[in-house]
Design a protein around this motif. Structure first.
Motif, short mmCIF file in Angstrom:
data_model
loop_
_atom_site.label_atom_id
_atom_site.label_comp_id
_atom_site.label_asym_id
_atom_site.label_seq_id
_atom_site.Cartn_x
_atom_site.Cartn_y
_atom_site.Cartn_z
N ALA A 113 27.84 17.21 18.55
CA ALA A 113 27.52 17.56 19.69
C ALA A 113 28.61 18.80 20.02
CB ALA A 113 26.45 17.60 21.20
N LYS A 114 29.65 18.71 20.31
CA LYS A 114 30.93 19.79 20.72
C LYS A 114 31.03 20.51 19.57
CE LYS A 114 32.55 16.95 24.29
NZ LYS A 114 33.46 16.05 25.25
N SER A 154 28.76 22.47 18.72
CA SER A 154 28.36 23.71 19.70
C SER A 154 27.38 23.93 19.94
CB SER A 154 29.16 25.23 18.85
OG SER A 154 30.65 25.05 18.68
N ILE A 155 26.30 22.94 20.31
CA ILE A 155 25.36 23.02 20.16
C ILE A 155 25.32 22.27 21.98
CG2 ILE A 155 23.93 23.46 18.25
CD1 ILE A 155 23.34 20.10 18.06
N GLY A 156 23.85 21.73 22.10
CA GLY A 156 23.81 20.76 24.07
C GLY A 156 24.08 19.39 23.46
N ARG A 157 23.77 18.63 24.13
CA ARG A 157 24.22 17.59 23.92
C ARG A 157 22.41 16.41 23.46
NH1 ARG A 157 26.85 13.82 28.11
NH2 ARG A 157 25.35 14.87 29.78
N ALA A 158 21.48 17.17 24.53
CA ALA A 158 20.67 17.30 24.88
C ALA A 158 19.89 17.22 23.24
CB ALA A 158 19.81 17.47 25.65
N THR A 159 20.01 18.29 23.01
CA THR A 159 19.72 18.14 21.67
C THR A 159 19.78 17.38 20.62
OG1 THR A 159 19.53 21.69 22.48
CG2 THR A 159 19.48 20.28 19.73
N VAL A 160 20.96 16.92 20.47
CA VAL A 160 21.71 16.14 19.74
C VAL A 160 21.00 14.83 19.58
CG1 VAL A 160 23.47 14.23 18.59
CG2 VAL A 160 23.84 16.90 19.01
N PHE A 161 20.05 14.60 21.40
CA PHE A 161 19.60 13.11 21.71
C PHE A 161 17.99 13.66 21.10
CE2 PHE A 161 23.02 12.32 24.58
CZ PHE A 161 23.46 11.51 23.94
N ASN A 162 17.88 14.88 21.67
CA ASN A 162 15.93 14.86 20.96
C ASN A 162 15.81 15.28 19.03
OD1 ASN A 162 15.48 15.54 23.85
ND2 ASN A 162 15.55 17.47 23.24
#
Length: 238
Positions: free
Chosen positions: A217-218, A221-229
């Motif tokens: 995610a880092k 450069s996206i949100g951690r929640a986006t990766v988990f989704n």
């Protein structure tokens, strides 16, 4: 003559116009300007060049008519105004304007990279030479220092015991290969690219590491929640 002219006017006849002889005007022919006056125009150019590329650039202007140095900007060669140019034996071709770049040695034995520009009059006659001298010794020393720092001769293979469980290293390697194959850079990735990359990393087993999702995610450069989704959707489709 005046009386006859008055009689013609009285009788109604037009008076003949008096023709004046043409005045003699002195026509001045433009004389060629002296070479010193023409070369003086290039002093500001020489000064501007050394201001743009300090502190290792020097510009010397030679007068071919007097065979002397007439201007030195950022004096590095220890020349003085009026020094001999020693260019009297050079015959320039009519279409010759730029000579170089070529290398020579300075008074201190250091290398100089130079370009000589033939300065011509309005008639096309070579009247001077403007030499731009760039002292490359400091840059060569910097390059040698960088070569020493970046030398691979002292490198050893990665210690297997340190990298056998390094999921971060594996993510980095896969990520760079994935980008190179598609001729992309991280800054160019769209939302669709990032989703595809996460799917490729998932198939590679990159998210088995405890903090792998946070790391990806880092990097992207996206949100951690986006990766988990994304991962939730991918695991639900399996």
């Amino acid at each position: 003559m005046t009386k006859a002219r008055n009689l013609k006017i009285a009788s109604g006849q037009a008076a003949e116009p008096t023709v004046k002889p043409p005045s003699k005007r002195t026509i001045k022919r433009s004389e060629p300007q002296p070479s010193a006056e023409l070369l003086a125009r290039y002093r500001a150019i020489a000064d501007g060049i050394v201001l743009l590329f300090p502190p290792y650039t020097e510009v010397v202007i030679h007068d071919l008519g007097t065979q002397t140095v007439v201007h030195v900007a950022n004096n590095q060669s220890k020349r003085e105004l009026g020094d001999e140019s020693s260019l009297d034996d050079i015959e320039f071709d009519p279409d010759e304007s730029v000579i170089g770049p070529y290398e020579k040695l300075g008074w201190d034995g250091r290398k100089i990279r130079s370009v000589s520009i033939v300065v011509r009059s309005d008639a096309g006659q070579a009247i001077g030479v403007m030499c731009i001298n760039f002292h490359v010794a400091a840059l060569e020393q910097a390059r040698q220092a960088l070569d020493l720092l970046l030398s691979t001769t002292a490198l050893q293979p990665q210690p297997e015991k340190l990298f056998q469980d390094d999921w971060q290293e594996r993510v980095n390697i896969f990520l760079n290969h994935w980008l190179q194959e598609r001729k992309l850079a991280l800054s160019m990735l769209t939302r669709e690219h990032k989703r595809a990359l996460i799917e490729a990393l998932h198939e590679e087993g990159a998210f088995k590491g405890k903090s792998a999702a946070n790391y990806v995610a880092k990097v992207l450069s996206i949100g951690r929640a986006t990766v988990f989704n994304y991962l939730k959707e991918l695991r639900g489709n399996e």
